[in-house]
Design a protein around this motif. Sequence first.
Motif: not given
Length: 143
Positions: A84, A74, A80-82, A91, A76, A120
């Motif tokens: 995986r 994880r 935005a937060e990503y 996203t 950010s 990201g």
Amino acid sequence: MTRSRLFLLAGALAVAATASLVGGISLLHKDIGSYISSHYREYSRDEDGARYLCSGSPRQVADNIAGYERPAARASSGGAEYLRYDEDIVTVGPEGTSPCSIRVEDLGARYSHGAFVFLGPGFTPGSPAGGAGGSPGGPGGTK
């Protein structure tokens, strides 16, 4: 109890145990894409993935999604937060006029044809050394 009834009971218990085992194994594999599609409204889809509307802050929505299934990684960046997962990258962040949008992309499609695709901010490794700019991406290989 007679011997034949005991065999019948043992057979019934074996069938019930097998059914429970199969059911339990199927519950272990959570599909994040199915979870998101059942909890959020899809508003766009293209060859790279689907987009869903969400309400609340991107961090809160990402926390809810991560509460359902813990991501492998994880990060950010820029509001935005990503998240995986083994097969997907999620996203959560503002997009266009929407203050909160969820994008689900299939990692298999992103890595097709052996090409490197940036996952990201904050995910390692960064771009490969000798890539387009000739550098490994950023500090410690993180872009």
